[in-house]
Scaffold this motif. Structure first.
Motif, PDB file in Angstrom:
ATOM      1  N   LYS A  19      -1.163  12.277  -8.308  1.00 16.81           N
ATOM      2  CA  LYS A  19      -0.326  12.246  -7.095  1.00 16.81           C
ATOM      3  C   LYS A  19       0.835  13.228  -7.286  1.00 16.81           C
ATOM      4  O   LYS A  19       1.260  13.503  -8.417  1.00 16.81           O
ATOM      5  CB  LYS A  19       0.211  10.831  -6.864  1.00 16.81           C
ATOM      6  N   PRO A  26       7.071   1.311  -0.126  1.00 13.23           N
ATOM      7  CA  PRO A  26       7.172   2.748   0.200  1.00 13.23           C
ATOM      8  C   PRO A  26       8.598   3.266   0.106  1.00 13.23           C
ATOM      9  O   PRO A  26       8.817   4.456  -0.163  1.00 13.23           O
ATOM     10  CB  PRO A  26       6.634   2.812   1.636  1.00 13.23           C
ATOM     11  N   ASN A  50       0.836  -1.195   0.000  1.00 11.44           N
ATOM     12  CA  ASN A  50       0.000   0.000   0.000  1.00 11.44           C
ATOM     13  C   ASN A  50       0.870   1.244   0.000  1.00 11.44           C
ATOM     14  O   ASN A  50       1.966   1.258   0.600  1.00 11.44           O
ATOM     15  CB  ASN A  50      -0.914   0.015   1.233  1.00 11.44           C
ATOM     16  N   SER A  51       0.381   2.297  -0.693  1.00 13.00           N
ATOM     17  CA  SER A  51       1.069   3.594  -0.771  1.00 13.00           C
ATOM     18  C   SER A  51       2.450   3.473  -1.398  1.00 13.00           C
ATOM     19  O   SER A  51       3.379   4.203  -1.039  1.00 13.00           O
ATOM     20  CB  SER A  51       1.182   4.226   0.630  1.00 13.00           C
ATOM     21  N   ARG A 110       9.468   3.194  -4.408  1.00 11.91           N
ATOM     22  CA  ARG A 110       8.171   3.418  -5.024  1.00 11.91           C
ATOM     23  C   ARG A 110       8.228   3.169  -6.530  1.00 11.91           C
ATOM     24  O   ARG A 110       9.309   3.042  -7.126  1.00 11.91           O
ATOM     25  CB  ARG A 110       7.693   4.845  -4.726  1.00 11.91           C
TER      26      ARG A 110
END
Length: 639
Positions: A61, A629, A38-39, A632
């Motif tokens: 984003k 994270p 996630n993210s 990325r």
């Protein structure tokens, strides 16, 4: 593997940050899995891919906005092309297309790229039109006069993460039911470009037929008022007769000039020509004077009648005002005498008597009398209006006739003056009379030829109108057949998608009772809704499953129905959204992969997940590296 048209496949996506490559990933035919925590930027990659294909309203984003351009290599019905778009928060960015591979495009000069705007113009097509042409997809017109765009198709083909509760379309603030219906019908193959072309042509024909009929009505109206004929056969016969009469008269005149003698009968007739002209002149003057007097009388009667009509209308208004006044004051209650101002005793409650003087009010005969008077005035008004119309028509006819009568009087005056001023022999009088008749015949022949030209124009207009009407009738019949075919296709596509949805929903983990016992599943593009057993309200995780199952069922139907225009391509994001359990997410991924394995035609599915099914991790379905994270998806660098 069979290639159906249209088929869209992404081969490679490259995202640039200036001259630096921030992302580079190759894709393949079939199922492609993008995975990462996630993210970590999975949705960013999906958004950039959708944007590179023509999508709008991307929720950018921050790291994506630090990039400058996207390059995507695609196959359009098997043909390779490279698409480039500049990244910007501004909407409706143009697209550049290079008809070759991405590696070739990076080496090519700017002159080899073709720049297309988002919207078409009078001189340039949009990039959506260019891509539709390459995919052999017909141009379709959506709401108003705008053409359907790649953005509108990608609103269905790309199930993005923020649109969890929008089961069919990506969310769009400028959406409309008409646009949604158009997109659904187009992708389902229900929209028929032949039907659309026929409907457009029918509208053009109706406008042309209306124009032809307007021209014909105008011509016939003028001819009717001037009492001219438009019968071609009659005019041909008339011209032949006039030419024959002219030839006979010309021969007679030549013989008269040569012999210089007249038979007794013709000599007597020539001597009487002056008297005959005088008599004709008197009759013509009387007709002219009578017509002018009648016209003046009619104008006076019309003016008088119009004044009378105004008076009747005024009386009708007065009656209405009288009724309104009576109604208003009839309900007024007096507490004091209007004469001496003394307080009145308590009024009678009886509605049949006046509360002031206690006189009986009667049985409503006043209202009856008002109604009778109003009806009488209305009848007089109608009769007077009709009489005015008749008199106006009669006056218009006289205004057309009077100039002709005046012209005849002037001509006769000239002829009589010429005869009366000088003495001529019988032969000279006969020659002059023959010459006048010859001139009149020439004028009538010229007029007949002009009428013949006009009649030819009218005939051509009538033939053109009849031809257009016949084509219009054929088109109407064709449109009925195409609409029936369209309705049948609509049912066929809906049945295929519904059947696939029911089958696939039953493969889900047994958590949602409606999915376990699914008997019916249907969808509505207009209302952007999907129903299972006539229900559309489910838990958030079940809504996510239903959303992806619908898109998978749409793809399944498209590989079964070659006429559908889904380009055998879908993008699915948010596989794990809605607080979905790990086991259910893994099962959904299995359903997608197993269903796609049954396809026998070319297709591409790209989906992103934060929790990949372990059985898929080591397969060739996975594309790119695992995102975290710390590492990325986009490798953006500080300037």
């Amino acid at each position: 593997m069979t290639l159906l048209e249209p088929t869209l496949q992404v081969n490679r996506l490259v995202v640039f940050q200036g001259g630096h490559v921030a992302f580079d990933c190759a894709f393949h035919a079939g199922v492609n899995v993008i995975r990462g925590r996630n993210s970590s930027g999975k949705t960013t990659v999906m958004d950039l891919l959708a944007f590179s294909l023509g999508a709008e309203n991307i929720r950018w984003k921050p790291e994506a906005l630090r990039c400058t351009a996207t390059y995507v290599e695609v196959r359009l019905n098997g043909a390779v092309a490279c698409l480039r778009r500049e990244i910007d928060i501004a909407l409706q960015r143009p697209m550049s297309i290079f008809w070759g591979t991405l590696d070739e495009s990076l080496k090519a000069g700017p002159q080899l790229w073709e720049l297309y705007p988002f919207k078409r113009s009078a001189h340039r097509i949009s990039f959506s039109q260019a891509l539709f042409d390459a995919l052999n997809m017909p141009q379709a017109q959506g709401e108003g006069a705008s053409n359907l765009t790649m953005h509108q198709l990608l609103r269905v083909l790309y199930a993005d993460q923020p649109s969890v509760h929008s089961p069919i379309f990506r969310l769009d603030n400028f959406d409309s039911p008409l646009t949604r219906e158009m997109v659904g019908g187009y992708l389902g193959g229900v929209y028929d470009d032949l039907l659309y072309a026929a409907q457009l042509r029918l509208r053009e024909l109706e406008a042309q037929i209306s124009k032809q009929e307007t021209e014909l009505r105008s011509i016939f109206n003028v001819l009717g008022r001037s009492e001219q004929s438009t019968n071609l056969e009659f005019l041909d016969t008339k011209i032949v007769e006039l030419e024959a009469a002219r030839n006979a008269l010309t021969a007679s005149l030549a013989r008269l000039k040569q012999e210089r003698t007249l038979p007794r009968k013709d000599a007597n007739k020539a001597r009487a020509s002056a008297d005959d002209l005088r008599q004709k002149l008197n009759i013509a003057r009387q007709q002219e004077s009578a017509s002018k007097d009648k016209l003046a009388a009619l104008d006076l009667d019309i003016a008088d009648s119009r004044l009378f009509v105004k008076e009747l209308e005024s009386r009708l208004r007065s009656l209405d005002e009288s009724k309104e006044t009576r109604s208003y004051f009839g309900n007024m209650q007096f507490r004091f005498c209007p004469s001496c101002l003394c307080e009145l005793p308590e009024a009678r409650a009886d509605a049949a008597h006046c509360h002031l003087c206690t006189t009986p009010l009667g049985d409503g005969r006043g209202d009856t009398q008002l109604l009778r008077m109003r009806n009488e005035l209305s009848i007089q008004l109608k009769e007077s209006t009709s009489l005015i119309e008749n008199r106006v028509e009669e006056a218009e006819a006289l205004r057309v006739d009077i100039p002709l009568l005046s012209q005849r009087v002037r001509a006769l005056e000239r002829d009589y003056a010429a005869v009366a001023k000088s003495w001529s022999s019988d032969v000279e009088v006969a020659v002059e009379e023959a010459a006048r008749k010859l001139g009149a015949l020439d004028a009538e022949i010229r007029q007949s030829y002009e009428q013949q030209k006009l009649a030819s124009v009218i005939t051509d207009l009538q033939k053109r109108r009849d031809s257009l009407t016949a084509e219009s009738k054929r088109l109407e019949e064709s449109i009925v057949r195409l609409e029936q075919k369209q309705a049948q296709r609509k049912v066929e596509v809906a049945s295929a998608i519904d059947a696939a949805m029911v089958r696939l929903l039953k493969l889900d983990l047994p958590l949602q009772p409606e999915f376990v016992k699914a008997e019916t599943a249907n969808f509505d593009f207009v209302h952007n809704a999907v129903y299972v057993n006539n229900s559309r309200n489910f838990s958030e995780s079940s809504a996510v499953v239903l959303r992806h199952i619908f898109h998978l069922a749409l793809l399944t139907a498209s590989v079964q129905k070659p006429f559908m225009r889904v380009p055998r391509f879908i993008m699915l994001d948010g596989i794990d959204d809605g607080g979905m359990e790990k086991e259910r997410s893994h099962r959904l991924q299995e359903i997608i992969v197993e269903e796609c394995a049954t396809y026998e035609v070319g297709y591409q599915v790209i989906f992103a997940t934060s929790d990949i099914n372990p059985a898929l991790e080591e397969t060739n379905l996975v594309v790119g590296r695992f995102f975290t994270p710390e590492a990325r998806s986009l490798d953006v660098r500080d300037a």
